[in-house]
Write a protein that holds these residues in place. Structure first.
Motif, PDB file in Angstrom:
ATOM      1  N   SER A   1     -26.888  23.779  23.652  1.00 42.04           N
ATOM      2  CA  SER A   1     -27.437  25.376  24.025  1.00 42.04           C
ATOM      3  C   SER A   1     -26.644  26.675  23.161  1.00 42.04           C
ATOM      4  O   SER A   1     -25.084  25.839  23.798  1.00 42.04           O
ATOM      5  CB  SER A   1     -27.836  25.775  24.879  1.00 42.04           C
ATOM      6  N   ALA A   2     -26.931  27.736  22.842  1.00 43.73           N
ATOM      7  CA  ALA A   2     -25.435  28.842  23.003  1.00 43.73           C
ATOM      8  C   ALA A   2     -25.795  29.801  23.773  1.00 43.73           C
ATOM      9  O   ALA A   2     -27.322  30.878  23.199  1.00 43.73           O
ATOM     10  CB  ALA A   2     -25.086  28.904  21.401  1.00 43.73           C
TER      11      ALA A   2
ATOM     12  N   LEU B   1     -24.388  31.958  15.487  1.00 41.64           N
ATOM     13  CA  LEU B   1     -24.243  33.857  16.087  1.00 41.64           C
ATOM     14  C   LEU B   1     -22.727  34.125  15.386  1.00 41.64           C
ATOM     15  O   LEU B   1     -21.368  33.694  15.738  1.00 41.64           O
ATOM     16  CB  LEU B   1     -24.003  33.133  17.912  1.00 41.64           C
ATOM     17  N   VAL B   2     -22.952  35.733  15.546  1.00 49.35           N
ATOM     18  CA  VAL B   2     -22.197  36.249  15.098  1.00 49.35           C
ATOM     19  C   VAL B   2     -22.459  38.074  15.074  1.00 49.35           C
ATOM     20  O   VAL B   2     -23.202  37.894  14.489  1.00 49.35           O
ATOM     21  CB  VAL B   2     -21.078  35.845  13.360  1.00 49.35           C
ATOM     22  N   THR B   3     -21.301  38.199  15.942  1.00 46.46           N
ATOM     23  CA  THR B   3     -21.296  40.149  15.790  1.00 46.46           C
ATOM     24  C   THR B   3     -21.673  40.392  14.446  1.00 46.46           C
ATOM     25  O   THR B   3     -21.034  40.496  13.687  1.00 46.46           O
ATOM     26  CB  THR B   3     -20.272  40.715  17.026  1.00 46.46           C
ATOM     27  N   ALA B   4     -21.887  42.036  14.557  1.00 41.24           N
ATOM     28  CA  ALA B   4     -23.022  42.365  13.707  1.00 41.24           C
ATOM     29  C   ALA B   4     -21.989  43.155  13.110  1.00 41.24           C
ATOM     30  O   ALA B   4     -21.805  44.016  12.189  1.00 41.24           O
ATOM     31  CB  ALA B   4     -23.768  42.900  13.469  1.00 41.24           C
TER      32      ALA B   4
ATOM     33  N   GLU C   1     -25.799  38.908  15.836  1.00 44.61           N
ATOM     34  CA  GLU C   1     -26.313  38.075  14.877  1.00 44.61           C
ATOM     35  C   GLU C   1     -27.384  36.352  14.863  1.00 44.61           C
ATOM     36  O   GLU C   1     -25.640  36.012  14.461  1.00 44.61           O
ATOM     37  CB  GLU C   1     -26.503  38.528  12.995  1.00 44.61           C
ATOM     38  N   LEU C   2     -28.162  36.495  14.418  1.00 47.15           N
ATOM     39  CA  LEU C   2     -28.193  34.396  14.702  1.00 47.15           C
ATOM     40  C   LEU C   2     -28.482  34.269  13.467  1.00 47.15           C
ATOM     41  O   LEU C   2     -29.650  34.901  12.864  1.00 47.15           O
ATOM     42  CB  LEU C   2     -29.663  34.622  15.392  1.00 47.15           C
ATOM     43  N   LEU C   3     -27.418  33.553  12.379  1.00 42.63           N
ATOM     44  CA  LEU C   3     -28.476  32.753  10.782  1.00 42.63           C
ATOM     45  C   LEU C   3     -28.538  31.360  11.048  1.00 42.63           C
ATOM     46  O   LEU C   3     -27.915  30.690  12.055  1.00 42.63           O
ATOM     47  CB  LEU C   3     -26.964  32.998  10.439  1.00 42.63           C
TER      48      LEU C   3
END
Length: 237
Positions: free
Chosen positions: A188-189, A111-114, A199-201
């Motif tokens: 879980s996150a 999970l990372v900020t776009a 965004e989920l990668l």
């Protein structure tokens, strides 16, 4: 010629193996060959085979340390040694999305900020406990196979094969952030702040956006058997 060996990810290597007398089967239209043994060249090919149906013995080639891959120029000798290979087992993760759909991951889930220079806040939890909450650019949850990759670049440890995961914040706001090694099943996150697009990668493939107060949950799926032969490289060097 013997039993055919499937090859995924490198048609040129398939030709080299065939010229060396190995019976080769290639998948069509990106499909994984229905073979008992599959040579997977590169990280993407290993993940493709892991997500496919079936239970082949996988020989990783030029695919990194996490799966003890062999160099490309030793692939012919490595295929010849498959009958005496030691087997390592790696889990495939089922990643359940906020809408209930499920994707599969072999290496990691991120999970990372776009948006540049924006952070969010994340909570990591298990079925038994809340693990931690932190502000950061993101968080990576890596399998043991994925632990030498991006998770290690953000200071996570490298794991031997297991059903555990490395959980590591990405560019955390804290000066002394925690990293965790946890059983992957039931992790879980969730997103705790409505400040940035997240965004989920899944195995480095952009899957979707995860919104404020939404969460993803991870469970164990099937396992992948990888071959360790004389040519396999060390996970820790």
């Amino acid at each position: 010629m013997g039993t055919p060996v499937g090859v995924v990810g490198d048609d040129a290597l398939a030709d080299v193996l065939r010229d060396a007398g190995v019976a080769v089967e290639r998948g069509s239209d990106g499909a994984v060959p229905k073979a008992d043994r599959v040579v997977a060249v590169g990280e993407d090919a290993v993940a493709t085979v892991a997500r496919a149906e079936g239970d082949p013995l996988v020989l990783p080639v030029a695919a990194g340390r996490g799966v003890r891959s062999v160099p490309r120029d030793t692939a012919v000798a490595a295929v010849s040694g498959l009958a005496d290979a030691r087997i390592e087992t790696h889990p495939v993760l089922h990643v359940t999305m906020p809408d209930g759909t499920v994707e599969q991951a072999f290496w990691d889930v991120t999970l990372v900020t776009a948006d540049a220079a924006r952070i969010s806040e994340f909570t990591i939890a298990s079925t038994a406990d809340r693990i931690g909450q932190f502000r950061a650019d993101g968080v990576v949850i890596a399998t043991a196979a994925g632990s030498p990759g991006y998770a290690h670049r953000v200071d996570g440890p490298i794991l031997a094969p297991s059903n555990q995961a490395v959980v590591a914040p990405i560019a955390p706001f804290a000066t002394d952030p925690d990293h965790w090694v946890l059983p992957v099943d039931g992790l879980s996150a969730s997103i705790e702040r409505d400040e940035a697009t997240v965004e989920l990668l899944v195995d480095n493939r952009v899957s979707r956006h995860v919104s404020y107060q939404e969460s993803i949950t991870i469970s164990l799926g099937s396992s992948v058997r990888t071959a360790v032969v004389d040519e396999s490289q060390s996970r820790f060097e």
